[in-house]
Design a protein around this motif. Structure first.
Motif, PDB file in Angstrom:
ATOM      1  N   MET A   1      30.006  34.617  45.784  1.00  0.00           N
ATOM      2  CA  MET A   1      30.886  34.368  45.916  1.00  0.00           C
ATOM      3  C   MET A   1      32.178  35.649  45.748  1.00  0.00           C
ATOM      4  O   MET A   1      31.807  36.435  44.764  1.00  0.00           O
ATOM      5  CB  MET A   1      31.496  33.168  44.635  1.00  0.00           C
ATOM      6  CG  MET A   1      33.052  32.784  45.082  1.00  0.00           C
ATOM      7  SD  MET A   1      33.309  31.394  43.759  1.00  0.00           S
ATOM      8  CE  MET A   1      35.125  31.530  43.518  1.00  0.00           C
ATOM      9  N   THR A   2      33.107  35.891  46.494  1.00  0.00           N
ATOM     10  CA  THR A   2      33.837  36.905  46.668  1.00  0.00           C
ATOM     11  C   THR A   2      34.971  36.622  45.609  1.00  0.00           C
ATOM     12  O   THR A   2      35.751  35.799  45.833  1.00  0.00           O
ATOM     13  CB  THR A   2      34.291  37.139  47.910  1.00  0.00           C
ATOM     14  OG1 THR A   2      33.219  37.452  48.721  1.00  0.00           O
ATOM     15  CG2 THR A   2      35.163  38.669  47.781  1.00  0.00           C
ATOM     16  N   GLU A   3      35.254  37.571  44.900  1.00  0.00           N
ATOM     17  CA  GLU A   3      36.506  37.669  43.912  1.00  0.00           C
ATOM     18  C   GLU A   3      37.685  37.839  44.661  1.00  0.00           C
ATOM     19  O   GLU A   3      37.813  38.900  45.774  1.00  0.00           O
ATOM     20  CB  GLU A   3      36.486  38.783  42.944  1.00  0.00           C
ATOM     21  CG  GLU A   3      37.519  38.632  41.982  1.00  0.00           C
ATOM     22  CD  GLU A   3      37.390  37.648  40.781  1.00  0.00           C
ATOM     23  OE1 GLU A   3      38.279  37.243  40.261  1.00  0.00           O
ATOM     24  OE2 GLU A   3      35.968  37.264  40.607  1.00  0.00           O
ATOM     25  N   LYS A   4      38.724  37.122  44.481  1.00  0.00           N
ATOM     26  CA  LYS A   4      40.013  37.154  45.109  1.00  0.00           C
ATOM     27  C   LYS A   4      41.185  37.336  44.052  1.00  0.00           C
ATOM     28  O   LYS A   4      41.153  37.145  43.011  1.00  0.00           O
ATOM     29  CB  LYS A   4      40.384  35.947  45.695  1.00  0.00           C
ATOM     30  CG  LYS A   4      39.406  35.481  46.714  1.00  0.00           C
ATOM     31  CD  LYS A   4      39.948  35.972  48.201  1.00  0.00           C
ATOM     32  CE  LYS A   4      39.185  35.400  49.446  1.00  0.00           C
ATOM     33  NZ  LYS A   4      39.645  35.806  50.793  1.00  0.00           N
ATOM     34  N   GLU A   5      42.104  38.272  44.404  1.00  0.00           N
ATOM     35  CA  GLU A   5      43.222  38.655  43.675  1.00  0.00           C
ATOM     36  C   GLU A   5      44.605  38.758  44.463  1.00  0.00           C
ATOM     37  O   GLU A   5      44.436  38.753  45.723  1.00  0.00           O
ATOM     38  CB  GLU A   5      42.969  40.114  42.943  1.00  0.00           C
ATOM     39  CG  GLU A   5      42.007  40.245  42.053  1.00  0.00           C
ATOM     40  CD  GLU A   5      42.164  39.755  40.556  1.00  0.00           C
ATOM     41  OE1 GLU A   5      43.611  39.979  40.177  1.00  0.00           O
ATOM     42  OE2 GLU A   5      41.284  39.117  39.854  1.00  0.00           O
ATOM     43  N   ILE A   6      45.800  38.929  44.056  1.00  0.00           N
ATOM     44  CA  ILE A   6      46.906  38.957  44.796  1.00  0.00           C
ATOM     45  C   ILE A   6      47.127  40.489  44.743  1.00  0.00           C
ATOM     46  O   ILE A   6      47.103  41.222  43.392  1.00  0.00           O
ATOM     47  CB  ILE A   6      48.058  38.257  44.020  1.00  0.00           C
ATOM     48  CG1 ILE A   6      47.726  36.709  44.245  1.00  0.00           C
ATOM     49  CG2 ILE A   6      49.228  38.453  44.875  1.00  0.00           C
ATOM     50  CD1 ILE A   6      47.368  35.966  45.522  1.00  0.00           C
ATOM     51  N   CYS A   7      47.333  40.970  45.935  1.00  0.00           N
ATOM     52  CA  CYS A   7      47.946  42.445  46.123  1.00  0.00           C
ATOM     53  C   CYS A   7      49.356  42.186  46.436  1.00  0.00           C
ATOM     54  O   CYS A   7      49.711  41.343  47.498  1.00  0.00           O
ATOM     55  CB  CYS A   7      46.966  43.077  47.223  1.00  0.00           C
ATOM     56  SG  CYS A   7      47.660  44.699  47.705  1.00  0.00           S
TER      57      CYS A   7
ATOM     58  N   VAL B   1      43.592  38.602  48.645  1.00  0.00           N
ATOM     59  CA  VAL B   1      42.611  39.427  49.281  1.00  0.00           C
ATOM     60  C   VAL B   1      41.466  39.454  48.515  1.00  0.00           C
ATOM     61  O   VAL B   1      41.432  39.200  47.023  1.00  0.00           O
ATOM     62  CB  VAL B   1      43.083  40.885  49.489  1.00  0.00           C
ATOM     63  CG1 VAL B   1      44.086  40.807  50.551  1.00  0.00           C
ATOM     64  CG2 VAL B   1      43.600  41.429  48.377  1.00  0.00           C
ATOM     65  N   SER B   2      40.105  39.889  49.072  1.00  0.00           N
ATOM     66  CA  SER B   2      39.025  39.958  48.330  1.00  0.00           C
ATOM     67  C   SER B   2      39.338  41.419  47.611  1.00  0.00           C
ATOM     68  O   SER B   2      39.995  42.394  47.968  1.00  0.00           O
ATOM     69  CB  SER B   2      37.940  40.127  49.201  1.00  0.00           C
ATOM     70  OG  SER B   2      37.694  39.076  49.917  1.00  0.00           O
TER      71      SER B   2
ATOM     72  N   SER C   1      28.540  50.198  48.571  1.00  0.00           N
ATOM     73  CA  SER C   1      27.332  49.530  48.302  1.00  0.00           C
ATOM     74  C   SER C   1      27.692  48.159  48.764  1.00  0.00           C
ATOM     75  O   SER C   1      28.851  47.535  49.024  1.00  0.00           O
ATOM     76  CB  SER C   1      26.793  49.556  46.921  1.00  0.00           C
ATOM     77  OG  SER C   1      27.237  48.715  46.085  1.00  0.00           O
ATOM     78  N   GLU C   2      26.308  47.547  49.116  1.00  0.00           N
ATOM     79  CA  GLU C   2      26.351  46.146  49.614  1.00  0.00           C
ATOM     80  C   GLU C   2      26.639  45.265  48.416  1.00  0.00           C
ATOM     81  O   GLU C   2      27.010  43.971  48.386  1.00  0.00           O
ATOM     82  CB  GLU C   2      25.095  45.716  49.779  1.00  0.00           C
ATOM     83  CG  GLU C   2      23.991  45.844  48.784  1.00  0.00           C
ATOM     84  CD  GLU C   2      23.325  47.088  48.624  1.00  0.00           C
ATOM     85  OE1 GLU C   2      22.627  47.093  47.916  1.00  0.00           O
ATOM     86  OE2 GLU C   2      23.531  47.976  49.465  1.00  0.00           O
ATOM     87  N   LYS C   3      26.961  45.703  47.199  1.00  0.00           N
ATOM     88  CA  LYS C   3      27.395  44.987  46.044  1.00  0.00           C
ATOM     89  C   LYS C   3      29.099  45.003  45.691  1.00  0.00           C
ATOM     90  O   LYS C   3      29.398  44.448  44.658  1.00  0.00           O
ATOM     91  CB  LYS C   3      26.896  45.465  44.631  1.00  0.00           C
ATOM     92  CG  LYS C   3      25.278  45.467  44.654  1.00  0.00           C
ATOM     93  CD  LYS C   3      24.869  46.077  43.031  1.00  0.00           C
ATOM     94  CE  LYS C   3      23.190  46.170  43.417  1.00  0.00           C
ATOM     95  NZ  LYS C   3      22.590  46.922  42.106  1.00  0.00           N
ATOM     96  N   ARG C   4      29.572  45.357  46.786  1.00  0.00           N
ATOM     97  CA  ARG C   4      31.111  45.335  46.654  1.00  0.00           C
ATOM     98  C   ARG C   4      31.382  46.199  45.796  1.00  0.00           C
ATOM     99  O   ARG C   4      32.561  46.015  45.116  1.00  0.00           O
ATOM    100  CB  ARG C   4      31.748  44.092  46.641  1.00  0.00           C
ATOM    101  CG  ARG C   4      31.407  43.140  48.130  1.00  0.00           C
ATOM    102  CD  ARG C   4      31.990  41.950  47.886  1.00  0.00           C
ATOM    103  NE  ARG C   4      33.393  41.739  47.898  1.00  0.00           N
ATOM    104  CZ  ARG C   4      34.167  42.103  49.049  1.00  0.00           C
ATOM    105  NH1 ARG C   4      33.598  41.942  50.324  1.00  0.00           N
ATOM    106  NH2 ARG C   4      35.389  41.973  48.970  1.00  0.00           N
ATOM    107  N   ASP C   5      30.718  47.711  45.462  1.00  0.00           N
ATOM    108  CA  ASP C   5      31.811  48.588  44.942  1.00  0.00           C
ATOM    109  C   ASP C   5      31.652  49.766  45.629  1.00  0.00           C
ATOM    110  O   ASP C   5      31.091  49.901  46.532  1.00  0.00           O
ATOM    111  CB  ASP C   5      30.900  48.738  43.377  1.00  0.00           C
ATOM    112  CG  ASP C   5      29.543  49.129  43.581  1.00  0.00           C
ATOM    113  OD1 ASP C   5      29.012  50.240  44.506  1.00  0.00           O
ATOM    114  OD2 ASP C   5      28.570  48.578  43.062  1.00  0.00           O
TER     115      ASP C   5
END
Length: 91
Positions: free
Chosen positions: A1-7, A13-14, A33-37
């Motif tokens: 699952m992708t973390e979402k926040e408000i920009c 957005v993710s 990286s594929e780990k979303r970092d």
């Protein structure tokens, strides 16, 4: 699952976990990286020693904007290959 926040600029957005250098725009390199970092080269070389205070969340769209600036500023393909790695992980 992708973390979402408000920009403030892009709405909901993710987010990615990035080193503080990428997060504040002072990095001159970025490795994804594929780990979303995404880390600058210095932090990537010492990733096992990073602490919570060394990383921040960054809006995916802001990260794309930062990466585009790095790519434009690199001016040559040779420089680009040294400055941005793993861009295929940034959709």
């Amino acid at each position: 699952m992708t973390e979402k926040e408000i920009c403030k600029r892009h709405g909901e957005v993710s987010v990615w976990v990035v080193c503080k250098h990428v997060g504040n725009g002072s990095a001159d390199t970025v490795i994804f990286s594929e780990k979303r970092d995404a880390l600058c080269f210095g932090c990537a070389c010492d990733a096992e020693n990073l602490t919570e205070s060394d990383v921040v969340f960054m809006c995916e769209e802001c990260l794309k904007d930062f990466t585009a600036k790095l790519m434009i500023d690199s001016q040559t393909f040779a420089n680009l290959k040294d400055r941005v790695k793993g861009i295929e992980h940034l959709k």
